[in-house]
Design a protein around this motif. Structure first.
Motif, PDB file in Angstrom:
ATOM      1  N   VAL B  66      16.663 -71.994  -3.280  1.00  0.00           N
ATOM      2  CA  VAL B  66      16.872 -72.560  -1.944  1.00  0.00           C
ATOM      3  C   VAL B  66      17.579 -71.556  -1.051  1.00  0.00           C
ATOM      4  N   LEU B  67      18.400 -70.692  -1.656  1.00  0.00           N
ATOM      5  CA  LEU B  67      19.230 -69.799  -0.870  1.00  0.00           C
ATOM      6  C   LEU B  67      18.715 -68.370  -0.868  1.00  0.00           C
ATOM      7  N   ALA B  68      17.562 -68.128  -1.509  1.00  0.00           N
ATOM      8  CA  ALA B  68      17.067 -66.754  -1.631  1.00  0.00           C
ATOM      9  C   ALA B  68      16.799 -66.156  -0.256  1.00  0.00           C
ATOM     10  N   ALA B  69      17.599 -65.166   0.124  1.00  0.00           N
ATOM     11  CA  ALA B  69      17.439 -64.564   1.440  1.00  0.00           C
ATOM     12  C   ALA B  69      16.964 -63.121   1.334  1.00  0.00           C
ATOM     13  N   ASP B  70      17.317 -62.446   0.246  1.00  0.00           N
ATOM     14  CA  ASP B  70      16.899 -61.052   0.124  1.00  0.00           C
ATOM     15  C   ASP B  70      15.633 -60.952  -0.721  1.00  0.00           C
ATOM     16  N   ARG B  71      14.964 -59.837  -0.607  1.00  0.00           N
ATOM     17  CA  ARG B  71      13.680 -59.692  -1.295  1.00  0.00           C
ATOM     18  C   ARG B  71      13.783 -59.813  -2.803  1.00  0.00           C
ATOM     19  N   PRO B  72      14.788 -59.177  -3.438  1.00  0.00           N
ATOM     20  CA  PRO B  72      14.889 -59.353  -4.893  1.00  0.00           C
ATOM     21  C   PRO B  72      15.026 -60.829  -5.285  1.00  0.00           C
ATOM     22  N   ALA B  73      15.809 -61.581  -4.508  1.00  0.00           N
ATOM     23  CA  ALA B  73      15.979 -62.998  -4.831  1.00  0.00           C
ATOM     24  C   ALA B  73      14.667 -63.747  -4.637  1.00  0.00           C
ATOM     25  N   GLN B  74      13.888 -63.335  -3.634  1.00  0.00           N
ATOM     26  CA  GLN B  74      12.599 -63.993  -3.410  1.00  0.00           C
ATOM     27  C   GLN B  74      11.618 -63.674  -4.530  1.00  0.00           C
ATOM     28  N   THR B  75      11.660 -62.422  -5.007  1.00  0.00           N
ATOM     29  CA  THR B  75      10.818 -62.069  -6.153  1.00  0.00           C
ATOM     30  C   THR B  75      11.187 -62.928  -7.354  1.00  0.00           C
ATOM     31  N   LEU B  76      12.480 -63.075  -7.535  1.00  0.00           N
ATOM     32  CA  LEU B  76      12.965 -63.859  -8.658  1.00  0.00           C
ATOM     33  C   LEU B  76      12.527 -65.316  -8.550  1.00  0.00           C
ATOM     34  N   ARG B  77      12.541 -65.831  -7.320  1.00  0.00           N
ATOM     35  CA  ARG B  77      12.087 -67.202  -7.108  1.00  0.00           C
ATOM     36  C   ARG B  77      10.630 -67.325  -7.534  1.00  0.00           C
TER      37      ARG B  77
END
Lengths: 322, 591, 337
Positions: B66-77
């Protein structure tokens, strides 16, 4: 004891001053942690406002600084905007990695520099000394970045060494001896680079310190008394030359966190250097503050260690202090 | 049929039938013919097991989708969660994911989604409509401040989700919305059983932090986080309950473990990829790609050039209405920038081929409009990069009253020498090099340019707040192909309307036209009509040149040659988009 | 021997700084001039004998043509003799006098890449020369500023002692601990965009100097403190000499040798500081060459693996300069001590 408490007070004032100034500097720098999102077409302004609020960026600078001070009291050292977690853990882990690198390198460098410097001081004026001092001059002139890049190139070309990082994958499954080997394998190049940067300066100072002592009337008298070389050097020369060396050792401790910055960046060592640079670039202020604080503490600790050692060893200073 | 890969065939036929019946899911325009549009190859049967090491450019900020703001976090999502309707990164079309089918009402405002049955979270708990309801509630909650929230605000109102039964939900929009299906992508379905309590207690943002990866985690993605080493890596392990199966009914993913190694820069990534410490890599820079192909270990690597992607670089001028007399020098120069002929002359004199050849080693494509070739669905194929012509550019400037002085300096009608500065972010080496090329090209017109690379934060501040700059080189792209994904750039009221953001009412008539067309296409449900409108938008943007489009870099990826089903895409997460079906072929020696 | 090598080092440094002061003349081309047909060209070979074996007293070069392997081959059909003091790209000598004479160049379309060319076909030797201007003078002026500040503060602290001393020394500790990376980023952001590169360099110098003073200050403080307690100085004070007189007459001259030695040691440190900053991307703007910027390119995988050797030149230049300054410092210590 009064000496210690005065030093502690000084240290606290210094830490406060450094953290305040760093915070002001960070405030002066343009933009904030959310700047990066402000150009992203998929994130709306409303969201950025909400995040602004959630991260506390909407509060005044003074409020944020006081928040941070309170957080320091809780030993959290603030939280990272990036991960939303207390900074202490992150900075602690990075500092551990850096200390492992620079601690080993510093010990090795001293282990090389002490005997070498002593040996050179004893043989003043001979060809091997000229050669050695030529070599140290040359090494002294090679910047650490260049050394690190050259060693990285070596790793890339030969494949003998890992090209970055601190441990292999699957490190956790290894036995302790294999773990140690893995750590050494990864640390070999960065440690080499760091040792090569520290050693020439150390050798110079050791050589100079012993040179002065060996020249002194006191040591000439000792030699005249026919005391054997080994005993002469260890029992008489070493204590006499100790003062500048102890100060130097204090400096070594003080620079443990900062000495390897560029080497860490080049070799992608997961230490405090890359963390700090990334935090500066992304305006993750509390991380920067924590790193600065950590290196200041180490600076103080280094100076203090040196002073205490001097105090303990040198009767003259002890008297002056009283 | 290829869209529906790895879904059992019988079900696939059923789905196609459902789509035909309600018409709406076919609302994507047909892919345009182009170099990359050949149909994707089918997935191979994999062998299970093994560990894949991938690179991640930075540590993800959070494991909380829900809080993924950076690209690595989005990849992880992407790796650890699933969405209801998914954008297939290969075909760029939507496909069923956790919703096995859906239908849309006549007026285009009500979506009815039927959820897949027998789906379990990675912790073994079942997934049903309650989780969907909970998920939308969380994403839409302003207190949570999810970066994805704005995607769910359609026509100024939040979408409304209702549960019909345990496996059916409806989603109501305030009005017809062309990109309706696409908004489900990246909305990760959350486990209500784990997150309801923290959400109610207001501590949702404390859940699933990076340092506690395996702590009470449940997702619907192919992998789940397991071990985190600060500064080093994040290890994901196979989700034993993942809902996808291969064509033989075998549970996916094939891989047991996926390790994400943090490498601080594209160069550190390339070095480790070359030395075999990383198995799969996206986002390789052109220079590094060429060097990897020439390296000693290149026989071990499978390197793919996917052609131009969605990202593109451009130069633009400061066209803001400056308030008062704050920046008289900039305001004076704006008199040139506002002239269309001036911008056209600049566009004509820039050597796009040189940029392609020198900055991107030939691995880029010159660009004549705002939509690069990588966007197969929406590009206006009539728009070509202008041919370089110094003569024509000079003629344009002459016609606009500029004169070339005896000293070789271009002077405006008032006799002032034409000089300005170009800012760009110093961290991007390619942009600094492009700026150097543009600088040299403009010298041919007698224009003296100063290149000023600055930090990203101060660049943002100058562009969006102070407006204290002349011209800027920047890049965009990397999101979705849909026209909506960049609407804040093209709408004059948009805060990313780079050349003059957040206008109260459109300053120029062509910006008004763009606004109108962009608003219209947003509600246009007829795909062909929508494509026509967006083509027109692109045409206007190419003629008026608010951005001088430069080049679109190729998407470059690589993997160890023994990795099966390695089919990187231009849409993120490029090489990892089909991570569930990646596998090690038997020729790979076990680590 | 030391004094002789020190003198030699001094001459070398003088010559280097002279070259760096007049980069336009010593570089064959401007640092931004691109030859887009020849990216990544190898160093041009100088010939004395042509294809027929005839000796030419003035060395000449051949033109380049791309070969099949993506590299270049010499095109022996035409010779381009080196021309000395010939006209070429125009520049301003010392930023003032317009000129187009270059020490050595060749006639167009011949191209003299003494150290090869970079990605945009810019002559690396010219960039090295121009980069020297930035790196050497940033170091020199930065060190001068640090010494001036440090000398003054150190002398005051050492001479007066007491409270002033402790305040100044605590301040120096704060300055030593501060992350001055930030200041550079902030300064870069605040300055107007049309700041010419020369003035942008000034900011790097100011920051290097403004943050580099604590170390020399602490050293000089020690010297000043010991001088201030010497008998003749105490005697002079007893005769009613003013503080200013004492500082000027007795303290500052005695610190001279320390200042010189420190200077010779500080300059290379500051040159390296510029390198480090530019390497991290916060130093001199990447659009103008400096040795740090050039070395920073080595961070790129493709440069590191295929073109590392030509970027070794700024590295060698750095080592040479540092070595020379160290020799100079040793000479200064020996003569004064």
């Amino acid at each position: 004891m009064r000496f210690l408490s005065r030093r502690a007070l000084h240290g606290l004032v210094l830490l406060f001053g450094v953290s305040l100034l760093t915070f002001v500097l960070a405030e002066l720098a343009p933009g904030d942690y959310l700047s990066r999102l402000r150009l992203d077409p998929t994130v709306s302004d409303e969201t950025i406002e909400l995040m602004n609020e959630r991260l506390g960026l909407d509060r005044s600078a003074a409020a944020r600084y006081f928040y941070w001070l309170r957080s320091v009291a809780r030993l959290e050292l603030g939280y990272s905007y990036q991960s939303g977690e207390p900074v202490a853990g992150r900075v602690g882990a990075a500092a551990r990695n850096t200390l492992w690198l620079s601690g080993v390198a510093t010990l090795l460098a001293w282990a090389v520099a002490l005997p070498l410097g002593l040996w050179l001081a004893e043989r003043r004026g001979r060809t091997e000394v000229a050669l050695a001092s030529g070599a140290t001059s040359l090494l002294l002139a090679v910047p650490d970045v260049l050394l690190a890049l050259a060693l990285l190139l070596l790793a890339v070309r030969t494949g003998w060494f890992p090209t970055g990082g601190m441990v292999s994958l699957g490190f956790a499954e290894l036995g302790w001896s294999a773990r140690l080997l893995d750590l050494i394998h990864h640390a070999a190049l960065p440690v080499t680079a760091l040792v090569l940067t520290i050693v020439p300066t150390l050798v110079r100072h050791v050589q100079a310190a012993f040179g002065d002592v060996l020249d002194s009337a006191f040591l000439r008298a000792v030699r005249g008394a026919g005391i054997p070389r080994r005993r002469r050097l260890l029992r008489y020369a070493l204590p006499a030359a100790a003062n500048p060396l102890i100060s130097l050792f204090g400096l070594s401790i003080a620079s443990l966190l900062s000495a390897a910055l560029l080497i860490e960046v080049v070799m992608s060592w997961p230490g405090i250097g890359p963390l700090m640079i990334a935090a500066v670039h992304s305006q993750d202020i509390y991380v920067v503050l924590a790193v600065v604080l950590a290196s200041t503490v180490l600076l103080l600790f280094g100076n203090l260690t040196a002073d205490l050692a001097l105090y303990a060893l040198d009767p003259r200073i002890r008297r002056e202090g009283e | 049929m290829t869209i529906l890969e790895s879904i059992p065939r019988a079900l696939a036929i059923l789905l196609v039938a459902a789509q035909l019946a309600c018409g709406a899911p076919g609302s994507e325009p047909a892919p345009a013919e182009g170099p990359g549009s050949d149909s994707p190859s089918a997935s191979l049967q994999g062998t299970p097991g093994g560990r894949l090491v991938a690179a991640l450019r930075a540590e993800p900020g959070t494991l909380n989708p829900v809080l993924a703001a950076d690209r690595p976090a989005q990849t992880l999502r992407y790796l650890t969660h699933s969405d209801l309707i998914h954008i297939n990164r290969e075909t760029q079309l939507t496909e069923p994911a956790l919703a096995e089918s859906w239908s849309v009402s006549e007026d285009g405002t009500l979506y009815t989604l039927r959820l897949r049955r027998g789906v379990f979270f990675s912790d073994g708990e079942p997934f049903d409509a309650d989780d969907v309801v909970f998920t939308f509630e969380v994403y839409l909650d302003p207190e949570v401040a999810s970066p994805n929230r704005s995607l769910l605000i359609v026509h100024g109102e939040p979408v409304r989700l209702e549960k019909i039964d345990a496996h059916t939900v409806t989603l109501r929009l305030a009005g017809p919305y062309a990109a309706g299906e696409r908004l489900f992508d990246s909305i990760a379905m959350l486990p209500e059983h784990l997150l309801a309590a923290p959400y109610a207690g207001g501590t949702l943002s404390d859940e699933w932090k990076i340092s506690t990866p395996s702590d009470r985690f449940a997702g619907l993605g192919p992998f789940q986080p397991s071990v985190y080493r600060s500064g080093e890596s994040l290890t994901l392990k196979r989700n034993p309950h993942y809902w996808r199966r291969d064509s033989q009914g075998r549970q996916l993913p094939y891989l047991d473990e996926l390790v994400l190694r943090f490498a601080p820069s594209e160069d550190a990534e390339a070095i480790r990829f070359q030395s075999g410490e990383i198995d799969i890599l996206s986002d390789i820079s052109a220079g590094n790609f060429v060097a990897l192909a020439a390296s000693a270990t290149s026989a071990e690597l499978s390197l793919r050039d996917l052609g131009p992607g969605l990202a593109y670089n451009f130069l633009f001028f400061n066209l803001n209405e400056l308030a008062g007399d704050d920046l008289p020098a900039v305001a004076a120069r704006q008199e040139w920038f506002r002239q269309l002929e001036f911008r056209r002359a600049v566009s004509e004199v820039v050597d796009r081929d040189a940029i392609t050849r020198l900055v991107y080693q030939g691995l880029a494509r010159p660009l004549g409009g705002p939509v690069p070739e990588g966007n197969r669905l929406w590009r206006n194929t009539a728009l070509e990069a202008p041919a370089r012509s110094v003569e024509s550019a000079r003629a344009r400037l002459r016609a606009a009253g500029f004169t070339l002085g005896a000293d070789g300096t271009l002077r405006d009608p008032r006799g002032a020498p034409v000089r300005f500065s170009i800012v760009t972010n110093s961290s991007n080496r390619q942009r600094v090099e492009i700026a150097a090329i543009v600088q040299e090209d403009l010298r041919a017109l007698g224009i003296e340019v100063q290149v000023v690379p600055i930090g990203f934060q101060s660049l943002v501040q100058r562009l969006l707040e102070t407006h204290d700059y002349d011209a800027c080189i920047l890049g965009l792209g990397g999101g979705d192909v849909d026209p909506n994904s960049e609407s804040t750039v093209w709408l004059s009221s948009g805060s990313r309307h780079l050349w003059a953001p957040a206008q109260e009412s459109p300053v120029t008539s062509w910006e008004a036209t763009v606004d109108e067309l962009m608003t219209r296409q947003l509600t246009e449900i007829d795909a062909a009509a929508r494509k026509r409108q967006y083509d027109q938008v692109q045409q206007i943007l190419a003629e008026q040149l608010p951005l001088v489009y430069l080049v679109s870099p190729n998407v470059l990826a690589g993997a160890h040659r023994d990795l099966g089903n390695f089919r990187p895409t231009i849409l993120e997460p490029s090489a990892l988009w089909n991570v569930h079906e990646l596998f090690w072929t038997p020729s790979r020696k076990k680590p | 021997m030391t004094s002789r090598s020190a003198r030699l080092a001094a001459y070398c440094l003088l010559a280097l700084h002279a070259v760096a002061a007049l980069p336009g003349f010593f570089a064959p081309y401007g640092y931004a001039v691109q030859d887009r047909d020849f990216p990544y060209a190898p160093p041009t070979r100088l010939h004395f004998f042509d294809a027929r074996g005839t000796l030419h007293l003035v060395p000449f070069i051949y033109g380049l043509r791309p070969d099949e392997g993506g590299s270049y081959a010499e095109d022996t059909s035409e010779r381009y003799p080196l021309r000395f003091f010939a006209r070429g790209d125009s520049y301003r000598l010392l930023g003032l006098i317009p000129s187009s004479r270059h020490l050595v160049t060749v006639d167009a379309p011949g191209r003299l890449f003494l150290m090869g060319s970079d990605a945009l076909g810019r002559d690396l030797f010219s960039r090295l020369v121009y980069g020297g201007t930035v790196s050497l003078y940033a170091g020199l002026f930065g060190a001068a500023l640090a010494l001036a500040l440090g000398g003054l503060i150190g002398a005051l602290a050492g001479f007066y002692g007491g409270r002033l001393d402790s305040v100044l020394m605590r301040t120096s500790e704060v300055f030593m601990a501060l992350p001055w990376l930030y200041l550079l980023i902030a300064a870069r952001a605040i300055q107007p965009l049309d700041t010419p590169p020369a003035r942008a360099l000034l900011i790097v110098i100011l920051i290097l100097g403004g943050f580099g003073w604590p170390r020399p200050a602490r050293l000089i403080r020690g010297v000043a403190a010991s001088i201030g307690r010497r008998e003749h100085v105490l005697a002079a004070r007893g005769f009613g000499a003013s503080d200013l007189y004492l500082l000027r007459r007795h303290v500052l001259p005695r610190t001279g040798s320390v200042i010189w030695t420190q200077g010779a040691l500080l300059v290379p440190q500051f040159v390296l500081a510029e390198v480090g900053l530019s390497f991290l991307g916060v130093g001199v703007s990447p659009s103008i060459p400096s040795w740090g910027n050039m070395l920073g390119d080595l961070q790129h995988f493709h440069v590191l693996t295929s073109d590392w050797w030509w970027l070794g030149f700024p590295g060698l230049a750095l080592v040479f300069v540092t070595l020379a300054y160290h020799l100079l410092a040793r000479g200064a210590t020996v003569t004064s001590g």
